[in-house]
Design an enzyme around this catalytic site. Structure first.
Site, PDB file in Angstrom:
ATOM      1  N   ASP A 164      78.296  56.636  71.767  1.00  0.00           N
ATOM      2  CA  ASP A 164      79.336  55.929  71.075  1.00  0.00           C
ATOM      3  C   ASP A 164      79.304  54.401  71.087  1.00  0.00           C
ATOM      4  OD1 ASP A 164      81.570  54.711  69.836  1.00  0.00           O
ATOM      5  OD2 ASP A 164      83.100  55.757  71.078  1.00  0.00           O
ATOM      6  N   ASP A 206      27.432  30.531  37.972  1.00  0.00           N
ATOM      7  CA  ASP A 206      28.820  30.049  38.359  1.00  0.00           C
ATOM      8  C   ASP A 206      29.443  29.611  37.241  1.00  0.00           C
ATOM      9  OD1 ASP A 206      31.292  29.360  40.286  1.00  0.00           O
ATOM     10  OD2 ASP A 206      30.232  30.764  41.436  1.00  0.00           O
ATOM     11  N   ASP A 207      30.558  29.032  37.292  1.00  0.00           N
ATOM     12  CA  ASP A 207      31.481  28.422  36.434  1.00  0.00           C
ATOM     13  C   ASP A 207      30.728  27.179  35.649  1.00  0.00           C
ATOM     14  OD1 ASP A 207      33.627  27.255  35.352  1.00  0.00           O
ATOM     15  OD2 ASP A 207      34.773  26.719  37.225  1.00  0.00           O
ATOM     16  N   TRP A 216      34.636  37.632  39.593  1.00  0.00           N
ATOM     17  CA  TRP A 216      35.745  37.527  39.056  1.00  0.00           C
ATOM     18  C   TRP A 216      36.821  36.434  39.725  1.00  0.00           C
ATOM     19  CZ3 TRP A 216      37.609  40.902  34.740  1.00  0.00           C
ATOM     20  CH2 TRP A 216      39.055  40.851  34.443  1.00  0.00           C
ATOM     21  N   ASP A 217      36.962  35.384  39.275  1.00  0.00           N
ATOM     22  CA  ASP A 217      37.773  34.484  40.045  1.00  0.00           C
ATOM     23  C   ASP A 217      39.316  34.301  39.595  1.00  0.00           C
ATOM     24  OD1 ASP A 217      38.029  32.227  41.850  1.00  0.00           O
ATOM     25  OD2 ASP A 217      36.206  31.245  41.051  1.00  0.00           O
ATOM     26  N   CYS A 251      37.164  37.184  43.724  1.00  0.00           N
ATOM     27  CA  CYS A 251      37.359  35.889  44.260  1.00  0.00           C
ATOM     28  C   CYS A 251      38.524  35.255  43.744  1.00  0.00           C
ATOM     29  CB  CYS A 251      36.113  35.199  43.619  1.00  0.00           C
ATOM     30  SG  CYS A 251      36.209  33.219  44.258  1.00  0.00           S
ATOM     31  N   ASP A 283      36.026  29.878  50.104  1.00  0.00           N
ATOM     32  CA  ASP A 283      35.257  28.733  49.563  1.00  0.00           C
ATOM     33  C   ASP A 283      34.581  27.824  50.824  1.00  0.00           C
ATOM     34  OD1 ASP A 283      35.259  29.225  46.957  1.00  0.00           O
ATOM     35  OD2 ASP A 283      36.928  27.962  46.497  1.00  0.00           O
TER      36      ASP A 283
HETATM   37  C1  DGJ Z   1      36.387  28.848  42.988  1.00  0.00           C
HETATM   38  C2  DGJ Z   1      35.342  30.046  43.849  1.00  0.00           C
HETATM   39  O1  DGJ Z   1      35.664  30.174  45.027  1.00  0.00           O
HETATM   40  C3  DGJ Z   1      34.030  29.199  43.910  1.00  0.00           C
HETATM   41  O2  DGJ Z   1      33.110  29.786  44.610  1.00  0.00           O
HETATM   42  C4  DGJ Z   1      33.507  28.807  42.542  1.00  0.00           C
HETATM   43  O3  DGJ Z   1      33.242  29.859  41.743  1.00  0.00           O
HETATM   44  C5  DGJ Z   1      34.607  27.998  41.802  1.00  0.00           C
HETATM   45  N1  DGJ Z   1      35.798  28.474  41.777  1.00  0.00           N
HETATM   46  C6  DGJ Z   1      34.197  27.608  40.390  1.00  0.00           C
HETATM   47  O4  DGJ Z   1      35.213  26.993  39.546  1.00  0.00           O
END
Ligand code: DGJ
Length: 749
Positions: A52, A366-367, A477-478, A526, A548
């Site tokens: 209780d 990359d970018d 794919w960021d 990513c 990064d």
């Molecule tokens: C962030 C990512 O982590 C990097 O490796 C690179 O791809 C940049 N973006 C590009 O803008």
């Protein structure tokens, strides 16, 4: 594996490693009775002590039974409102404004295998590999049903849990909280472990004592985030890397989440985890259901390493899917840190020439290859190749890599949109936003509203068009910012609380369509590095860019922390230039290389500018990695020392091949020390009675200032029994230099 004893109301989920026990009391209430090392039968040697307790109310039917209160029972998926004042697992607001529901046991079902979760990533298993218990709880006024699902895997100390909440009434219900799991531990003698961090500093291990009251680790960023990972572990205070109880929780979810612990007045501990209920509100129409993400629950009596082993197995065998699940991952070279936005096809061809010469296998562009993107101010959303930069077009660049024997990969950031883009000019309404407030920027970009079907379709079509236009073998794919003003112009007011959840569901729908349409492509996710490193993303994309930050010293922490939950084969790890671009540090090439070999190995620097001597070293490293790759990518991984233990200056990682025949040992000492002790490494998980021969040894590189090396302690050619290596250990040759890295290979005789 799953039994139900009607006479005691006990559900026992059991395999050789783990038991998970629930109990139905009074035919209504579902209690949590035990989770831990397997017991052959749960006969209740510690029956619940009914006492209780003042200020712990009785449910109406038990008014005169002062010892019965929900407030003190160990519960499974608890409600709030009938006297249990601790954290609830779910919360609703009914059409009449009240929040009280009363869910009692209705029925259950035990089935072989594991059902998928509609629209969500989840662990999968065949009928031989798993068994699933579904318990149906029904509200006494028939407004709600909750189905709790528990899967136990045949040979893993893992339970997968989720909940499905169904509106069985005639009016809409607002769901305000819906955890994936909840449970009570009888005591609070635990440490609480979470993985915290930031951009370029992901997943540091934090271990603190569990405190009375509440503690939480969570994300309110619309994504699983760099800042906290969707993970929690409870360890006994004496649990170490190799011994003691560890209870781990990981969500198969990429959105915002929370893990809450509450140590209550009588010293028990409640744990609740799932989607973050901050700003969450889901309108459940009559007959509609809400499916929570899955939670993976791991128990180990072999400390943090034991817990990690179980997570690694489940992720490798039951989360990651598709053609690349068991395929060796290629050694890549990525042009990001080599060129940033400043490239053309001539430069990329030179990189390809050099990569082929060094024995690398995949060239990643990359970018910056699309729209008019020469910096991060523009063009996200305009997935059209920039022919000024790439005069041969994408097809030309990809073919050119292929002609050199390299595979070809490409970067995308499909969930984002630049204000300076044709897409934004055509569809400003496609951005997550609040009509009367200006939108906040992150890296000059806005976030697409993935709750909208037309946005999902646009992403699938534009990415697919590019993937069909050239022989692309790999996609990065960021996702480079978090969600702000996270509302949708397409949703009515009473559904805005669903936006952040619907965003993630929209992403999953897109990922499912694209990855199924292009099964040959290797996808790496990513988010500014490892900002969305979670089991949800790994269900679609078998590897993730870990951070990064490519500095080897930082990577020792980041990869050690990440390995609490995720196996090395999921972690992108690259050798980069010195001074390092993130922290300015100059480390040895050997340290950068051995550290990167403990993941999906690659290079991210202008390899064309390496000296001949460096290139010769790289050729040797690449050949060695290819030889050890099956062990490094698919063997078992153990942390022997990490930057989070001891004085933080040393790290040691051990890999054992799937067949147990090869052992790779890595040791790193960040800074040289005066009067330094001699380090012994005690190996783990070897066969005691088998002999292992040291076949390879890469000692740290001596500097001209090294006075320590009196005679070599290389053990190459010598054999030792497993018990000696584990209990007496292996000595590390004393070489005085900063950023020392060593690697040994041992083969079972
Ligand atoms: C962030 C990512 O982590 C990097 O490796 C690179 O791809 C940049 N973006 C590009 O803008």
């Amino acid at each position: 594996m799953i039994t139900f004893d009607e006479s005691t109301g006990i559900f026992h989920l059991r395999n050789e490693k783990v038991s998970y026990v629930l109990q139905l009391v009074r035919g209504k209430y579902l209690l949590h009775r035990y989770w831990g090392k397997a017991v052959r039968e749960f006969r209740d040697s510690r029956p619940f002590q009914a006492i209780d307790r003042a200020f712990s109310p009785q449910p109406a039917a038990y008014e005169n039974e002062r010892t019965f209160s929900l407030d003190v029972l160990p519960r499974e998926y608890p409600d709030y409102g009938h006297g249990d004042f601790r954290l609830p697992a779910y919360a609703v607001r009914l059409a009449d404004g009240t929040t009280v529901t009363e869910l009692w046991y209705d029925s259950h079902e035990i089935k072989a295998g594991k059902p998928g979760l509609a629209g969500l990533p989840a662990a999968y298993a065949s009928d031989e590999e798993a068994e699933t218990l579904t318990i149906r709880l029904c509200d006494t006024n028939d407004v709600l049903v909750i189905e709790l699902q528990y899967t136990i895997f045949a040979d893993q100390p893992v339970i997968a849990r989720n909940a499905r909440i169904i509106n069985t009434g005639e009016l809409p219900v607002d769901l305000l909280n819906a955890a994936s799991f909840a449970m009570d531990f009888a005591d609070h003698d635990f440490d609480r472990v979470n993985l915290w961090g930031g951009h370029a500093a992901e997943r540091s291990i934090e271990r603190v004592p569990l405190m009375r009251g509440q503690q939480e680790n969570s994300s309110r960023r619309g994504a699983s985030s760099h800042q906290q990972s969707p993970f929690l572990a409870l360890l006994r205070p004496d649990t170490t890397e190799t011994a003691g109880d560890a209870y781990g929780f990981s969500l198969v979810w990429s959105g915002e989440f929370s893990f809450k612990t509450e140590v209550e007045q009588f010293g028990s501990t409640r744990v609740v985890g799932g989607i973050n209920d901050f700003e969450f509100k889901w309108q459940l129409e009559p007959e509609a259901a809400f499916q929570t993400p899955e939670a993976l629950l791991v128990y180990s009596d072999a400390g943090l390493n034991g817990m990690s082993q179980a997570f690694h197995n489940i992720v490798r065998e039951h989360i990651v899917r598709g053609k690349h699940q068991h395929a060796l991952r290629p050694i890549l070279v990525n042009n990001w840190e080599a060129t940033y936005f400043d490239f053309d096809d001539e430069k990329i061809d030179k990189l390809a020439d050099c990569a082929a010469d060094l024995g690398l296998e995949l060239l990643v562009l990359d970018d910056g290859w699309f729209g008019k993107r020469d910096d991060d101010n523009s063009s996200l959303g305009d997935w059209v190749v920039n022919l000024q930069k790439l005069k041969q077009g994408l097809n030309g660049v990809a073919e050119s890599a292929h002609s050199r024997g390299l595979r070809f990969g490409l970067w995308f950031e499909p969930e984002m949109i630049s204000a300076d883009s044709d897409l934004y000019r055509a569809h400003p309404e496609w951005v997550l936003q609040v009509a009367d407030y200006p939108s906040s920027f992150g890296r000059h970009q806005l976030v697409l509203d993935l709750t909208r079907q037309e946005v999902q379709d646009y992403i699938v079509e534009s990415v697919s068009k590019i993937l069909k236009s050239a022989p692309i073998d790999y996609v990065k794919w960021d996702f480079n910012r978090h969600l702000t003003e996270a509302f949708s112009l397409s949703l009515p007011a009473d559904k805005q609380g669903e936006t952040k959840t619907r965003f993630v569901l929209g992403l999953y729908a897109v990922l499912e369509r694209i990855t199924q349409a292009f099964p040959e492509v290797l996808f790496e996710s990513c988010s500014g590095g490892g900002g969305r490193f979670d089991a949800g993303m790994l269900y679609y994309m078998p590897q993730t860019w870990t951070s990064d930050n490519t500095d080897a010293v930082c990577r020792l922490s980041i990869q050690s922390g990440t390995s609490l939950v995720f196996p090395p084969v999921t972690m992108g790890a690259h050798v980069s230039v010195v001074p390092n671009h993130q922290v300015g540090r100059v480390t040895s090439l050997q340290m950068r290389t051995i550290c990167a070999m403990a993941g999906d190995f690659g290079y991210e620097l202008d390899i064309t500018r390496m000296t001949d001597e460096e290139k010769a070293q790289v050729r040797e490293h690449v050949a060695l990695y290819k030889e050890l790759r099956p062990t490094l990518q698919f063997g078992s991984f153990y942390r022997l020392l990490t930057p989070f233990t001891g004085k933080g200056n040393e790290t040691a990682w051990q890999f054992v091949s799937e067949d147990g025949k090869q052992v790779v040992l890595m040791y790193f000492k960040t800074l040289a020390q005066p009067a330094s002790p001699i380090r012994t490494l005690k190996l783990t998980n070897l066969a005691e009675d088998a002999r292992y021969k040291v076949t390879r040894y890469l000692p740290a590189q001596r500097t001209s200032m090294d006075f320590g090396g009196e005679g070599s302690t290389s053990l190459v050619g010598q054999s030792f029994y497993g018990d000696e290596l584990m209990y007496s250990g292996m000595v590390v040759e004393k070489i005085d230099t900063d950023f020392a890295a060593y690697l040994w290979v041992l083969e079972k005789e």
